[in-house]
Design a protein around this motif. Structure first.
Motif, PDB file in Angstrom:
ATOM      1  N   PRO A  67       8.585   8.414 -14.037  1.00 32.09           N
ATOM      2  CA  PRO A  67       9.488   7.248 -13.969  1.00 32.09           C
ATOM      3  C   PRO A  67       9.667   6.720 -12.549  1.00 32.09           C
ATOM      4  O   PRO A  67       9.800   5.511 -12.332  1.00 32.09           O
ATOM      5  CB  PRO A  67      10.815   7.767 -14.516  1.00 32.09           C
ATOM      6  CG  PRO A  67      10.507   9.038 -15.207  1.00 32.09           C
ATOM      7  CD  PRO A  67       9.244   9.564 -14.625  1.00 32.09           C
ATOM      8  N   LEU A  68       9.646   7.629 -11.581  1.00 32.52           N
ATOM      9  CA  LEU A  68       9.777   7.213 -10.182  1.00 32.52           C
ATOM     10  C   LEU A  68       8.517   6.483  -9.717  1.00 32.52           C
ATOM     11  O   LEU A  68       8.593   5.498  -8.972  1.00 32.52           O
ATOM     12  CB  LEU A  68      10.053   8.423  -9.297  1.00 32.52           C
ATOM     13  CG  LEU A  68      11.276   9.255  -9.676  1.00 32.52           C
ATOM     14  CD1 LEU A  68      11.326  10.515  -8.852  1.00 32.52           C
ATOM     15  CD2 LEU A  68      12.540   8.457  -9.533  1.00 32.52           C
ATOM     16  N   GLY A  69       7.361   6.960 -10.155  1.00 31.02           N
ATOM     17  CA  GLY A  69       6.106   6.292  -9.811  1.00 31.02           C
ATOM     18  C   GLY A  69       6.039   4.896 -10.396  1.00 31.02           C
ATOM     19  O   GLY A  69       5.606   3.944  -9.733  1.00 31.02           O
ATOM     20  N   ILE A  70       6.484   4.752 -11.630  1.00 29.52           N
ATOM     21  CA  ILE A  70       6.522   3.425 -12.261  1.00 29.52           C
ATOM     22  C   ILE A  70       7.450   2.505 -11.490  1.00 29.52           C
ATOM     23  O   ILE A  70       7.135   1.329 -11.265  1.00 29.52           O
ATOM     24  CB  ILE A  70       6.927   3.551 -13.745  1.00 29.52           C
ATOM     25  CG1 ILE A  70       5.810   4.258 -14.521  1.00 29.52           C
ATOM     26  CG2 ILE A  70       7.235   2.192 -14.345  1.00 29.52           C
ATOM     27  CD1 ILE A  70       6.196   4.667 -15.930  1.00 29.52           C
ATOM     28  N   ALA A  71       8.598   3.028 -11.052  1.00 28.40           N
ATOM     29  CA  ALA A  71       9.523   2.219 -10.250  1.00 28.40           C
ATOM     30  C   ALA A  71       8.886   1.807  -8.933  1.00 28.40           C
ATOM     31  O   ALA A  71       9.078   0.677  -8.467  1.00 28.40           O
ATOM     32  CB  ALA A  71      10.817   2.987  -9.998  1.00 28.40           C
ATOM     33  N   SER A  72       8.105   2.697  -8.352  1.00 27.61           N
ATOM     34  CA  SER A  72       7.421   2.356  -7.101  1.00 27.61           C
ATOM     35  C   SER A  72       6.403   1.242  -7.331  1.00 27.61           C
ATOM     36  O   SER A  72       6.287   0.318  -6.518  1.00 27.61           O
ATOM     37  CB  SER A  72       6.740   3.592  -6.520  1.00 27.61           C
ATOM     38  OG  SER A  72       6.186   3.312  -5.263  1.00 27.61           O
ATOM     39  N   PHE A  73       5.663   1.316  -8.442  1.00 32.43           N
ATOM     40  CA  PHE A  73       4.706   0.253  -8.763  1.00 32.43           C
ATOM     41  C   PHE A  73       5.417  -1.070  -9.027  1.00 32.43           C
ATOM     42  O   PHE A  73       4.895  -2.137  -8.699  1.00 32.43           O
ATOM     43  CB  PHE A  73       3.860   0.634  -9.977  1.00 32.43           C
ATOM     44  CG  PHE A  73       2.942   1.800  -9.731  1.00 32.43           C
ATOM     45  CD1 PHE A  73       2.230   1.920  -8.552  1.00 32.43           C
ATOM     46  CD2 PHE A  73       2.788   2.789 -10.683  1.00 32.43           C
ATOM     47  CE1 PHE A  73       1.380   2.993  -8.313  1.00 32.43           C
ATOM     48  CE2 PHE A  73       1.949   3.862 -10.470  1.00 32.43           C
ATOM     49  CZ  PHE A  73       1.243   3.965  -9.282  1.00 32.43           C
ATOM     50  N   LYS A  74       6.613  -1.029  -9.613  1.00 32.65           N
ATOM     51  CA  LYS A  74       7.370  -2.262  -9.880  1.00 32.65           C
ATOM     52  C   LYS A  74       7.861  -2.922  -8.595  1.00 32.65           C
ATOM     53  O   LYS A  74       8.199  -4.104  -8.597  1.00 32.65           O
ATOM     54  CB  LYS A  74       8.560  -1.972 -10.789  1.00 32.65           C
ATOM     55  CG  LYS A  74       8.175  -1.710 -12.219  1.00 32.65           C
ATOM     56  CD  LYS A  74       9.405  -1.498 -13.076  1.00 32.65           C
ATOM     57  CE  LYS A  74       9.020  -1.257 -14.520  1.00 32.65           C
ATOM     58  NZ  LYS A  74      10.211  -1.020 -15.346  1.00 32.65           N
ATOM     59  N   MET A  75       7.903  -2.172  -7.500  1.00 31.13           N
ATOM     60  CA  MET A  75       8.361  -2.734  -6.228  1.00 31.13           C
ATOM     61  C   MET A  75       7.238  -3.407  -5.446  1.00 31.13           C
ATOM     62  O   MET A  75       7.491  -4.074  -4.447  1.00 31.13           O
ATOM     63  CB  MET A  75       9.025  -1.645  -5.388  1.00 31.13           C
ATOM     64  CG  MET A  75      10.293  -1.112  -6.025  1.00 31.13           C
ATOM     65  SD  MET A  75      11.020   0.200  -5.069  1.00 31.13           S
ATOM     66  CE  MET A  75      12.001  -0.764  -3.929  1.00 31.13           C
ATOM     67  N   VAL A  76       6.005  -3.275  -5.899  1.00 29.76           N
ATOM     68  CA  VAL A  76       4.865  -3.875  -5.192  1.00 29.76           C
ATOM     69  C   VAL A  76       4.991  -5.402  -5.121  1.00 29.76           C
ATOM     70  O   VAL A  76       4.823  -5.981  -4.039  1.00 29.76           O
ATOM     71  CB  VAL A  76       3.525  -3.436  -5.818  1.00 29.76           C
ATOM     72  CG1 VAL A  76       2.363  -4.240  -5.259  1.00 29.76           C
ATOM     73  CG2 VAL A  76       3.304  -1.952  -5.593  1.00 29.76           C
ATOM     74  N   ILE A 106       1.360   6.651  -6.911  1.00 36.13           N
ATOM     75  CA  ILE A 106       0.316   7.567  -7.377  1.00 36.13           C
ATOM     76  C   ILE A 106       0.740   9.014  -7.155  1.00 36.13           C
ATOM     77  O   ILE A 106       0.597   9.863  -8.047  1.00 36.13           O
ATOM     78  CB  ILE A 106      -1.023   7.256  -6.685  1.00 36.13           C
ATOM     79  CG1 ILE A 106      -1.563   5.915  -7.170  1.00 36.13           C
ATOM     80  CG2 ILE A 106      -2.039   8.369  -6.932  1.00 36.13           C
ATOM     81  CD1 ILE A 106      -2.750   5.399  -6.376  1.00 36.13           C
ATOM     82  N   ALA A 107       1.287   9.305  -5.986  1.00 40.17           N
ATOM     83  CA  ALA A 107       1.729  10.677  -5.699  1.00 40.17           C
ATOM     84  C   ALA A 107       2.839  11.108  -6.647  1.00 40.17           C
ATOM     85  O   ALA A 107       2.856  12.248  -7.116  1.00 40.17           O
ATOM     86  CB  ALA A 107       2.190  10.777  -4.246  1.00 40.17           C
ATOM     87  N   LEU A 108       3.770  10.213  -6.937  1.00 43.62           N
ATOM     88  CA  LEU A 108       4.866  10.557  -7.841  1.00 43.62           C
ATOM     89  C   LEU A 108       4.380  10.760  -9.268  1.00 43.62           C
ATOM     90  O   LEU A 108       4.917  11.591 -10.003  1.00 43.62           O
ATOM     91  CB  LEU A 108       5.947   9.472  -7.801  1.00 43.62           C
ATOM     92  CG  LEU A 108       6.774   9.425  -6.523  1.00 43.62           C
ATOM     93  CD1 LEU A 108       7.611   8.159  -6.486  1.00 43.62           C
ATOM     94  CD2 LEU A 108       7.665  10.648  -6.419  1.00 43.62           C
ATOM     95  N   CYS A 109       3.377  10.010  -9.684  1.00 40.01           N
ATOM     96  CA  CYS A 109       2.866  10.116 -11.057  1.00 40.01           C
ATOM     97  C   CYS A 109       2.055  11.384 -11.290  1.00 40.01           C
ATOM     98  O   CYS A 109       1.683  11.670 -12.430  1.00 40.01           O
ATOM     99  CB  CYS A 109       2.043   8.886 -11.416  1.00 40.01           C
ATOM    100  SG  CYS A 109       3.047   7.432 -11.743  1.00 40.01           S
ATOM    101  N   ILE A 139       0.843  -1.203   0.000  1.00 37.34           N
ATOM    102  CA  ILE A 139       0.000   0.000   0.000  1.00 37.34           C
ATOM    103  C   ILE A 139       0.878   1.253   0.000  1.00 37.34           C
ATOM    104  O   ILE A 139       0.585   2.239  -0.690  1.00 37.34           O
ATOM    105  CB  ILE A 139      -0.973  -0.011   1.198  1.00 37.34           C
ATOM    106  CG1 ILE A 139      -2.052  -1.071   0.983  1.00 37.34           C
ATOM    107  CG2 ILE A 139      -1.594   1.362   1.416  1.00 37.34           C
ATOM    108  CD1 ILE A 139      -2.929  -1.313   2.190  1.00 37.34           C
ATOM    109  N   GLY A 140       1.968   1.218   0.757  1.00 37.34           N
ATOM    110  CA  GLY A 140       2.908   2.347   0.764  1.00 37.34           C
ATOM    111  C   GLY A 140       3.481   2.616  -0.619  1.00 37.34           C
ATOM    112  O   GLY A 140       3.580   3.766  -1.050  1.00 37.34           O
ATOM    113  N   HIS A 141       3.847   1.540  -1.331  1.00 32.60           N
ATOM    114  CA  HIS A 141       4.375   1.715  -2.692  1.00 32.60           C
ATOM    115  C   HIS A 141       3.304   2.231  -3.653  1.00 32.60           C
ATOM    116  O   HIS A 141       3.595   3.061  -4.523  1.00 32.60           O
ATOM    117  CB  HIS A 141       4.953   0.402  -3.217  1.00 32.60           C
ATOM    118  CG  HIS A 141       6.316   0.105  -2.708  1.00 32.60           C
ATOM    119  ND1 HIS A 141       7.409   0.877  -3.015  1.00 32.60           N
ATOM    120  CD2 HIS A 141       6.772  -0.874  -1.906  1.00 32.60           C
ATOM    121  CE1 HIS A 141       8.481   0.384  -2.439  1.00 32.60           C
ATOM    122  NE2 HIS A 141       8.117  -0.690  -1.738  1.00 32.60           N
TER     123      HIS A 141
END
Length: 136
Positions: free
Chosen positions: A100-109, A90-93, A83-85
């Motif tokens: 790109p940072l938001g996509i990286a965060s989603f890839k860490m889920v 979402i906030a980064l996007c 949920i944190g990721h």
């Protein structure tokens, strides 16, 4: 470019996500039976600090203990970190530079949900070894 992305990541969200993983790791290391979860959490904290240039590969040799451990991890810590990721992604996007940072965060889920049976490796190692996982 990776260094620049990693520095921006560290400032905007990497530090706080790493703190979340470290807290989960400390809690897991308090009990003796959950020490493997704590070690996995500390590995993921390191990955959350500096993710660009590294990737996650699944170990095909991971068996039933990893599956059972991942189920336990998911129930107690994984979904909170996921949920944190998702919230961070979402906030980064919301900004163009943060996409790109938001996509990286989603890839860490996925790794936050199922950390056992996975290894974090440099991208160059996967390019040399080919697409699949090659044990060392």
């Amino acid at each position: 470019m990776r260094t620049l992305l990693n520095l921006i990541w560290l400032i905007l969200c990497g530090f706080w996500m790493a703190v979340g993983y470290a807290i989960a790791g400390v809690i897991c290391c308090i009990l003796i039976i959950t020490i493997p979860f704590g070690i996995a959490s500390f590995r993921m904290a390191n990955y959350a600090l500096w993710p660009f240039g590294r990737t996650v590969v699944r170990d095909p040799r991971a068996g039933a203990p990893s599956v059972i451990g991942n189920i336990i991890w998911f129930i107690f810590a994984g979904w909170w970190l996921a949920i944190g990721h998702i919230v961070t992604g979402i906030a980064l996007c919301l900004t163009i530079i943060g996409i790109p940072l938001g996509i990286a965060s989603f890839k860490m889920v996925p790794i936050s949900l199922l950390p056992l049976g996975a290894e974090i490796v440099p991208v160059r190692d996967t390019a040399v070894a080919g697409y699949g996982y090659q044990p060392r």
